[in-house]
Design an enzyme around this catalytic site. Structure first.
Site, PDB file in Angstrom:
ATOM      1  N   PRO A 121     -42.787 -22.249  58.118  1.00  0.00           N
ATOM      2  CA  PRO A 121     -42.580 -21.415  56.933  1.00  0.00           C
ATOM      3  C   PRO A 121     -41.149 -21.416  56.400  1.00  0.00           C
ATOM      4  O   PRO A 121     -40.904 -20.949  55.298  1.00  0.00           O
ATOM      5  CB  PRO A 121     -42.938 -20.015  57.435  1.00  0.00           C
ATOM      6  CG  PRO A 121     -42.640 -20.038  58.890  1.00  0.00           C
ATOM      7  CD  PRO A 121     -42.881 -21.449  59.356  1.00  0.00           C
ATOM      8  N   ARG A 169     -34.223 -10.139  50.974  1.00  0.00           N
ATOM      9  CA  ARG A 169     -35.466  -9.825  50.263  1.00  0.00           C
ATOM     10  C   ARG A 169     -35.330  -8.605  49.382  1.00  0.00           C
ATOM     11  O   ARG A 169     -34.276  -8.002  49.274  1.00  0.00           O
ATOM     12  CB  ARG A 169     -36.593  -9.605  51.288  1.00  0.00           C
ATOM     13  CG  ARG A 169     -36.898 -10.831  52.102  1.00  0.00           C
ATOM     14  CD  ARG A 169     -38.098 -10.610  52.973  1.00  0.00           C
ATOM     15  NE  ARG A 169     -39.181  -9.969  52.216  1.00  0.00           N
ATOM     16  CZ  ARG A 169     -40.372  -9.697  52.701  1.00  0.00           C
ATOM     17  NH1 ARG A 169     -40.646 -10.009  53.957  1.00  0.00           N
ATOM     18  NH2 ARG A 169     -41.283  -9.116  51.963  1.00  0.00           N
ATOM     19  N   TYR A 174     -35.084 -15.681  60.336  1.00  0.00           N
ATOM     20  CA  TYR A 174     -35.773 -16.671  61.183  1.00  0.00           C
ATOM     21  C   TYR A 174     -34.826 -17.008  62.312  1.00  0.00           C
ATOM     22  O   TYR A 174     -33.719 -17.493  62.066  1.00  0.00           O
ATOM     23  CB  TYR A 174     -36.086 -17.935  60.392  1.00  0.00           C
ATOM     24  CG  TYR A 174     -37.170 -17.773  59.351  1.00  0.00           C
ATOM     25  CD1 TYR A 174     -38.511 -17.813  59.716  1.00  0.00           C
ATOM     26  CD2 TYR A 174     -36.854 -17.609  58.014  1.00  0.00           C
ATOM     27  CE1 TYR A 174     -39.514 -17.682  58.759  1.00  0.00           C
ATOM     28  CE2 TYR A 174     -37.848 -17.482  57.052  1.00  0.00           C
ATOM     29  CZ  TYR A 174     -39.175 -17.518  57.433  1.00  0.00           C
ATOM     30  OH  TYR A 174     -40.163 -17.391  56.493  1.00  0.00           O
ATOM     31  N   ASP A 195     -43.302 -15.593  51.407  1.00  0.00           N
ATOM     32  CA  ASP A 195     -42.713 -14.779  50.355  1.00  0.00           C
ATOM     33  C   ASP A 195     -41.744 -15.492  49.427  1.00  0.00           C
ATOM     34  O   ASP A 195     -41.284 -14.899  48.469  1.00  0.00           O
ATOM     35  CB  ASP A 195     -42.051 -13.547  50.942  1.00  0.00           C
ATOM     36  CG  ASP A 195     -41.023 -13.909  51.994  1.00  0.00           C
ATOM     37  OD1 ASP A 195     -40.765 -15.112  52.190  1.00  0.00           O
ATOM     38  OD2 ASP A 195     -40.488 -12.995  52.616  1.00  0.00           O
TER      39      ASP A 195
END
Lengths: 670, 670
Positions: B362, B278, B286, B52
């Site tokens: 990621p 976000r 994470y 994202d």
């Protein structure tokens, strides 16, 4: 079909007319959850031509509904105005350049985009936020009003019968020579307009049916020939003659150097042209066809007007530059006066807006803007009364605020048109001619008005001004009927956040994530009032103490925040509290501030989107909001902002009592 | 069914996989009119979770396709990174703040928006510009390649059999505990995704059918388990072990002060958390679950990993701050290595892109970006070869350019992951621990790489660089196979427009209408090459003479502009000429400049959108483009820009011959 029961529907608001004014109102209704029907006798929306200028204030408004960027991206931006005038030898030359939008006025500049696209943005927005359907091919045929029910907002005093039209009836007649260039009519159809064309099928299916609508309120946004206005028996007053102008929307083939600038071109003997560069390589030309028409009240013969006649006149004015075209998108001619409605409302139950209450010439690019701003003013007021949040008395402010603006528009247009159509002065002794300096001065002053940012509402229940200046007093008795606010503003605490005007926008940073926002971006049009607390520099203990004191009162279970908010809704549903402090961002921790400034819920945690800071950003400079708003960081200020971004009140940063009295004068305890 | 003829289709390009890499490629094809099919074995696009982060370079690219603003508006903007570390007493505290995107790097900053929305923007764009249909539930089951046909671009050397899947087969398996939170799977469905859900019906109708595709080219964008890669027999090389991390997408309920900042939090004894704020109030965490896994090559048991386990670990790391949630949008856990493909192409006929040739962790937010940039690099090259504009030799530059980037990515991720998962140093004597200064330095350097703006392609046929720096040489022999350009750049003429890198963007004004544009906004991704002429100050006679001289050559009927452009197309169809001069805007008249700079046609008149000026604007300041590009306004420069905005060549402002030789080395006479 005898014996069949006629369908009947009860609605809060019936909107007649789905042009820009009607769509703006429907859009407000879609955001506020008010039961609404909107009907238009035409079968489709506008596809080309018509009004197309968007003021910077209009862009601010569209942005507050989250689609200003669509207009901004698709439109042509007008940056500079070039004035062309005859020199000593009578040949036109560029005499002046002036910025089209006064620098610093707004974060937007004036742009041009055809009306059909604006309507598309509204339709998309309404569909996204509600089930409101734009009902096309629906003609109102009877109107009945029960005066006895006018003071009861649970009652439905309005009865309207609607008649469905056939597709043919609903299609505006292409009157051969004088409206649209038929072969090109569909040329700039955008792909997402397909749905409109499919509506024709629906029209066929229901043609000839009638339906009765019972409404609490009705708004006539049905244009210069308004059916609603005629039913009410209200009049347009003013001068109905003007000069004759032709309009061409073309892709120009020319060696005229400034064809992509907005130009005012005065020739020595052949009249004037205004050049409006548009999107998609188009240019609109307003071309003076004859110098003046007798003010006899009668209409002149227009049958001699063709695109060829208009073009030939343009070629004369522009000579020695050449002008031709192979593509013409639209053309028309007009002769129109400046007129304004004597009344804007019947007992605050039926309203008129847009062209239904003011008509004028199109050259100043004001029509669509002022019309949309009429219903932008009206929409949130209707919603808050229908939902029982506010007393019906606030509805009176619609006429007092907007009729004043309409009259200013008419006056502006009258002066502007005459100046534009006049013959340029030969020299200083030529008193009948218009001097270029006079014209330039008028143009520059006109730009301020034309931006839409200069709107300054007079004192009333929701504009806490001390004393009206002369030009803010309506000449009707309406203004006197409007109650005034029980509190006074201290304008000097935020000298540039002027009570009665829209709040200017400067950049501030979100305290929680350091992101820069234009302050206006935080003032979404969702029907909420807002208090903006400017507590000053929170490193000063007195400022922090004042803020703490204010927040304790706001957080009290009897505070106006709580009293006027339904108990089952979040505390920020009716009045949202925003904070902009002036300490450095790094010196303040959001969660150290009183919780009412960042409301907490068990499911979403803290609200991180209500506290901001006037500080340097990493990527977008320093907004210097306190300085530009004229707020002292040692003292601060509080500001009350209406749901339409206009300023209601400015006061001391801890003046809870004035705010309580302000809201108590028109808000209802829930 | 025996006897029924299997359907057969001939296409220019077959794309396998409709994730970000495949969609970017299909998007290029939609803009360039290349016959394309794109298939994906999954039944729907991504609805939540997954990659994202969007780099600022990716936003520049999306903007060049005209939908960057959609990502910019919907996304969360990450402005600041906060580093949290243990103090002397072992308690975490905020030790540093650094800007997330280096100021001045780009007109965009890094943002976060979930992959499903990015895919939606691509789907809308592809539909708007072409008839290319994303064919879901289509599994390639056989592949045959005829080497003999590989050098003939009229031939179809690739044969693939496709099998339609049932809806059930095409739905990614919800493997119970470790992929998505099933009940929430559809929770953030946006309204415009409805069409995707309807695709299921189409899948049912054609399930079990097979079809044979004959293709000129094929691109495998089919992810880490790439079917195309396996068919080619190519390998991923590298380390396949890593640390184990859990991922939670939640609306956090917390008193941790920096939850809306990007945070790197190192606890004294419990591992690390990275916080990625976000859109829609969500935060991605994470969370390090165990310090290290043996590099044994085997996968560890993950059955013990649940959202509860991940949350408990996060709570330990964040203590004494509290963290809970009631809404979880998605969660996962991963253990992944850094691997890169040994080859990216089979004879420049079959290509691999995205996760099919590079996999990594990621956390750095690179995956989706580098994957999209792979096919952004490849797409225009394929289109220009398929359409016969360019020699197939330019296709070799895909592997030489992108494999180098993939290896840089892997190296970056390897270092970054280790640094992030390491234990913080207790003090200066703690050599095994990672010092906060070391971490901060790495973070800041990493930011430059992570922006995507640092990409610097080595010398080749379409990058006219003198001598490669060491890190730009691929360690395979591929780079040596790529021809180099026959001309040399004079980098010093435009020191900040670096050959091999994307051109930076500064604001310039349109000469014809004074509107400010970011230079990059003029470089739309439409497959065209561009020459940007910087003639310097046109008030200097020598500069004007040089410009006139150049334009005479460009306007000649044998010029490279004419030779490489099909005769039936406008002169700017293959190579567009733009001009940015440095005289004052008011001192220059567009129509006085040579006509090749503002091409004229009988239907549209002059082209007013190709000549720009480095001057003060009314509303947006001065771009100072010459100064920022390092161009001397007394001398000027010429620049050749590839269709992907990377710089091919910098030379003298009147050096027609070098440009002719440059294009002649790979362009085909039409």
């Amino acid at each position: 079909m005898t014996g069949t029961k006629v369908k009947e529907d009860y609605v809060d608001v019936l909107i007649v007319g789905a042009g820009p004014a009607g769509l703006m109102l429907a859009n407000w209704m879609s955001r506020t959850g008010v039961k609404t029907r909107i009907v238009d006798k035409r079968g489709t929306k506008v596809f080309s031509g018509q009004a197309d200028g968007l003021q910077c204030r209009t862009l601010e408004i569209l942005d507050s509904f989250d689609f200003g960027h669509r207009a901004w991206r698709e439109s042509n931006h007008m940056i500079e105005i070039c004035l062309w005038n005859p020199d000593k030898d009578g040949q036109i030359h560029r005499s002046h350049r002036i910025p089209d939008t006064i620098p610093g006025l707004s974060r937007f500049q004036q742009v041009v985009l055809h009306q059909g696209r604006i309507e598309r943005f509204f339709l998309d927005s309404i569909r996204q936020h509600s089930d409101i359907d734009i009902e096309r091919g629906m003609l109102p045929i009877s109107f009945h009003f029960e005066e006895a029910k006018a003071s009861d907002f649970d009652a439905y005093p309005i009865t309207v019968t609607l008649q469905s039209l056939t597709e043919q009836e609903a299609t505006p007649e292409q009157s051969g020579r004088s409206v649209v260039n038929d072969g090109l009519f569909r040329s700039n159809l955008s792909p997402d307009d397909t749905a409109d064309l499919l509506d024709a099928a629906r029209l066929r299916a229901r043609a000839g049916q009638t339906e009765i609508i019972k409404a609490k309120l009705m708004v006539g946004c049905d244009g210069a020939h308004s059916w609603v206005r005629k039913e009410l028996g209200f009049q347009l007053e003013g001068d109905s003659t003007d000069y004759i102008w032709g309009v061409l929307d073309i892709i120009p083939v020319t060696d005229f150097p400034d064809i992509r600038m907005r130009c005012a071109i005065h020739s020595a003997h052949n009249g004037s042209i205004m050049v409006i560069p548009r999107e998609n390589k188009l240019v609109r030309l307003y071309i003076q066809l004859q110098s003046e028409v007798e003010a006899s009240g009668g209409k002149v013969d227009r049958s001699w007007i063709t695109p060829e006649v208009i073009l030939r006149q343009a070629q004369k004015i522009l000579a020695p530059y050449k002008l031709t075209y192979t593509y013409c998108d639209w053309w028309t001619a007009y002769q129109i006066g400046q007129r304004v409605g004597d009344r804007f409302s019947l007992m605050e139950r039926v309203f008129l807006a847009g062209d239904a209450v003011h008509t004028h010439s199109p050259k100043a690019g004001q029509g669509m803007n002022v019309s949309m701003q009429d219903t932008y003013n009206l929409g949130w007021k209707i919603a808050s009364v229908v939902k029982g949040r506010c007393a019906p008395s606030i509805l009176k402010t619609y006429e007092s605020e907007r009729r004043t603006i309409a009259k200013q528009l008419i006056d502006f247009d009258y002066r502007f048109s005459r100046l534009f159509s006049g013959r340029p002065a030969k020299d200083i002794m030529d008193e009948e001619g218009i001097s270029i300096e006079e014209f330039k001065d008028a143009f520059e002053k006109g730009n301020m008005f034309a931006s839409g940012v200069a709107v300054d509402y007079g004192p009333n229940l929701i504009v806490a001004k001390e004393a009206p200046s002369l030009e803010q007093v309506d000449d009707t008795t309406v203004a006197n009927l409007v109650e005034t606010s029980p509190v006074a503003s201290k304008q000097e605490l935020a000298a540039e956040i002027k009570v009665g005007m829209r709040i200017p926008s400067h950049k501030v940073l979100n305290q929680a994530d350091a992101r820069p926002w234009h302050l206006q971006e935080l003032l979404r049009s969702d029907g909420r009032w807002r208090i903006i607390i400017f507590p000053g520099d929170l490193g000063i203990p007195e400022n922090l103490a004042r803020l703490t004191n204010l927040c304790e009162k706001l957080d009290n279970k009897n505070s106006f925040l709580r009293r006027f908010t339904p108990q089952d809704l979040p505390v920020d549903s009716v009045i949202e509290v925003l904070t902009v402090h002036a300490a450095s961002r790094e010196s303040v921790e959001l969660l150290d501030l009183p919780q009412i400034l960042h409301p907490f819920t068990d499911t979403a945690g803290h609200d991180y989107w209500k506290v901001f800071v006037d500080d340097q950003s990493y990527h977008e400079g320093h907004g210097n909001a306190y300085k530009r708003y004229g707020i002292c960081s040692n003292r601060g200020a509080n500001v009350i902002i209406r749901p339409d971004q206009y300023v209601s009140w400015v006061g001391e940063s801890d003046d809870y009592d004035s705010m309580d009295r302000f809201f108590s004068a028109f808000m209802k305890v829930q």
